[in-house]
Design a protein around this motif. Structure first.
Motif, PDB file in Angstrom:
ATOM      1  N   THR A 144       0.829  -1.211   0.000  1.00 43.82           N
ATOM      2  CA  THR A 144       0.000   0.000   0.000  1.00 43.82           C
ATOM      3  C   THR A 144       0.861   1.258   0.000  1.00 43.82           C
ATOM      4  O   THR A 144       0.611   2.206  -0.753  1.00 43.82           O
ATOM      5  CB  THR A 144      -0.926   0.007   1.233  1.00 43.82           C
ATOM      6  OG1 THR A 144      -1.724  -1.166   1.239  1.00 43.82           O
ATOM      7  CG2 THR A 144      -1.832   1.232   1.218  1.00 43.82           C
ATOM      8  N   SER A 145       1.886   1.274   0.845  1.00 45.94           N
ATOM      9  CA  SER A 145       2.779   2.435   0.927  1.00 45.94           C
ATOM     10  C   SER A 145       3.521   2.660  -0.384  1.00 45.94           C
ATOM     11  O   SER A 145       3.658   3.799  -0.853  1.00 45.94           O
ATOM     12  CB  SER A 145       3.786   2.241   2.074  1.00 45.94           C
ATOM     13  OG  SER A 145       3.139   2.004   3.295  1.00 45.94           O
TER      14      SER A 145
ATOM     15  N   LEU B  38      -3.792  -4.494  -2.659  1.00 45.55           N
ATOM     16  CA  LEU B  38      -3.386  -3.391  -1.785  1.00 45.55           C
ATOM     17  C   LEU B  38      -2.387  -2.469  -2.474  1.00 45.55           C
ATOM     18  O   LEU B  38      -2.355  -1.270  -2.190  1.00 45.55           O
ATOM     19  CB  LEU B  38      -2.799  -3.953  -0.483  1.00 45.55           C
ATOM     20  CG  LEU B  38      -3.835  -4.566   0.467  1.00 45.55           C
ATOM     21  CD1 LEU B  38      -3.147  -5.220   1.663  1.00 45.55           C
ATOM     22  CD2 LEU B  38      -4.834  -3.505   0.942  1.00 45.55           C
TER      23      LEU B  38
ATOM     24  N   GLY C 115      -4.645  -0.397  -4.417  1.00 48.03           N
ATOM     25  CA  GLY C 115      -5.334   0.479  -3.484  1.00 48.03           C
ATOM     26  C   GLY C 115      -4.443   1.609  -2.994  1.00 48.03           C
ATOM     27  O   GLY C 115      -4.898   2.741  -2.818  1.00 48.03           O
ATOM     28  N   GLY C 116      -3.161   1.301  -2.785  1.00 47.01           N
ATOM     29  CA  GLY C 116      -2.216   2.348  -2.402  1.00 47.01           C
ATOM     30  C   GLY C 116      -2.061   3.391  -3.491  1.00 47.01           C
ATOM     31  O   GLY C 116      -1.941   4.588  -3.217  1.00 47.01           O
TER      32      GLY C 116
ATOM     33  N   ALA D 140      -8.854  -1.968  -6.872  1.00 42.09           N
ATOM     34  CA  ALA D 140      -8.239  -2.368  -5.607  1.00 42.09           C
ATOM     35  C   ALA D 140      -8.879  -3.641  -5.061  1.00 42.09           C
ATOM     36  O   ALA D 140      -8.212  -4.475  -4.440  1.00 42.09           O
ATOM     37  CB  ALA D 140      -8.357  -1.239  -4.591  1.00 42.09           C
TER      38      ALA D 140
END
Length: 464
Positions: A24-25, A145, A148-149, A321
């Protein structure tokens, strides 16, 4: 050459969650440039060409790094390579955050591009430490994810850059990467190398990097190539020479960068063909839909502002996502080939529907959501199929090439879209004719549908 089997250890949910938070990051850091490019151009006094270079710098680096990272992960252990790779990404994020000018910012973006290599390394780890069924779900979750990130980064980049400064939009996700990398280091066991005494195939690595760099540069220059045939010819010749040289080197290397026998497996080469075709089709729609939103409402467009377009595209980003976890669960229950075929069929049907239904905003919003979900499920299922169709020692190499194929497919689709929209502008006008968009959706649907021809090949010689 020594081969060490993966230890009979299982990782817990906390370790998988750490990989997900890292994904995500990384996705957030990867996506902050695109929505703030006008602001960066204004603050750094960049022209259109410099802005374009900034927008593709990370993409080019990612295409180069992913196969190298996957191969090194197979050889020396996924965690060992991932920690060092994310250290490079963290340095790149800090360089971008502190950059006073374009050259320094480009350096930061080049270093950040190494994050693309983290995905195949994650797949190595979950496959080593989870049963097959659980690893399929975990691969889907990590992939989802990451997307999504990217959605999160797109949403927060503008407010952070305008409310604080452009420096903080790089610094905040970079700090998140540093923290989540430490979590992965603490929670994930050390996976043993499968080929710890194998030498690195430096000639093969250099030639593969040259092939990918030539492809990416050729695609980025595509709009100008039509008026410069000599340049096109030179690129084609250079690419052919590099490919021939790479095949020659890999056949004779005792420890090749990519085992050509691996690429010859039907389950593997068909995965790359499907990924390339589907990503071209999806990329065409990703380019065309925002263009339709932005066109003047006096014609067949909707005159939407940049903010409106972001809101219209948000449901599609959410669907993308969610596609990763959905694909992981679906492949565990129904098998990868069935999920891939269903994803292709739904994506194709939706693209064909847009040929006839694009006169209302909701037509495009719903179409974008369905395409994002179906294609995302399809590509994630391809990654899962590829990861589970090879020996554990080849997981990183095989899946990294899927990701590289995805990048090349998206880049090719975007350039094709731009080319035929430009060709569709009538004389005396600066707006493409509606027929150009219709042609684009038709091409996208046809290319995507053709990938169905090789879906059955994915299962040859491989058990689900």
């Amino acid at each position: 050459m020594t081969t060490t089997q993966a230890p009979p250890v299982r990782i817990g949910k906390a370790a998988v969650a750490a990989l997900g938070m890292l994904a995500t990051s990384a996705g957030a850091l990867e996506s902050v440039v695109a929505p703030t490019l006008p602001l960066l151009q204004r603050e750094l006094s960049l022209g259109p060409a410099e802005g374009a270079l900034l927008s593709i710098a990370m993409l080019i680096t990612g295409a180069l790094v992913a196969p190298i990272a996957g191969n090194l992960g197979d050889r020396y252990g996924g965690k060992w390579v991932m920690i060092r790779l994310m250290a490079v990404v963290s340095v790149g994020g800090l360089v971008s955050a502190l950059a006073p000018n374009l050259p320094v910012l480009l350096l930061g973006q080049v270093l950040q591009g190494a994050m693309v290599g983290a995905m195949p390394l994650s797949f190595i780890l979950v496959r080593n430490y989870l049963p097959v069924g659980e690893s399929k779900v975990a691969i889907g979750v990590v992939s989802g994810l990451f997307i999504g990130g990217g959605m999160l980064g797109t949403l927060i980049a503008g407010p952070i850059a305008e409310g604080l400064s452009r420096h903080w939009m790089f610094a905040i996700p970079t700090l998140a990467i540093i923290l989540t990398t430490l979590l992965v280091h603490w929670l994930m066991p050390n996976d043993p190398p499968s080929q710890s005494d194998a030498r690195i195939d430096w000639p093969g690595l250099a030639l593969l990097s040259g092939i990918l760099l030539t492809l990416m540069l050729g695609l980025s220059m595509a709009p100008e190539v039509g008026s410069r045939p000599l340049l096109l010819g030179a690129l084609v010749v250079l690419l052919a020479v590099l490919v021939a040289g790479w095949i020659h080197v890999e056949r004779r290397s005792p420890s090749p960068m990519v085992n050509l026998r691996l690429l010859a497996k039907p389950a593997i080469w068909s995965s790359y063909v499907i990924t390339f075709a589907v990503c071209i089709g999806v990329s065409l729609s990703m380019y065309l839909v925002p263009q339709l939103f932005a066109l003047s409402a006096d014609g067949y467009g909707f005159g939407a502002s940049a903010t409106d377009i972001g809101l219209y595209l948000l449901p599609g980003a959410i669907a993308a996502a969610l596609a990763g976890p959905v694909a992981g669960i679906a492949t565990r229950r129904f098998g990868s080939s069935a999920v891939v075929a269903a994803g292709i069929a739904v994506t194709t049907a939706t693209l064909v529907a847009l040929v006839f239904l694009h006169s209302e905003i909701w037509h495009l919003v719903v179409g974008k959501v369905v395409i994002a979900l179906a294609s995302g499920v399809c590509i994630t299922a391809v990654v899962v199929k590829t990861a589970t169709s090879v020996d554990q020692g080849d997981t990183g190499t095989a899946t990294s090439l899927v990701l590289v194929t995805r990048v090349i497919g998206f880049a090719a689709g975007a350039q094709i879209s731009g080319a035929f929209l430009a060709a569709g502008i009538p004389s005396g006008s600066n707006v493409p004719a509606e027929s150009a968009f219709i042609t684009g959706f038709v091409i996208a649907g046809v290319v995507t549908a053709l990938s169905l021809l090789v879906v059955r090949t994915m299962s040859k010689g491989v058990k689900e």
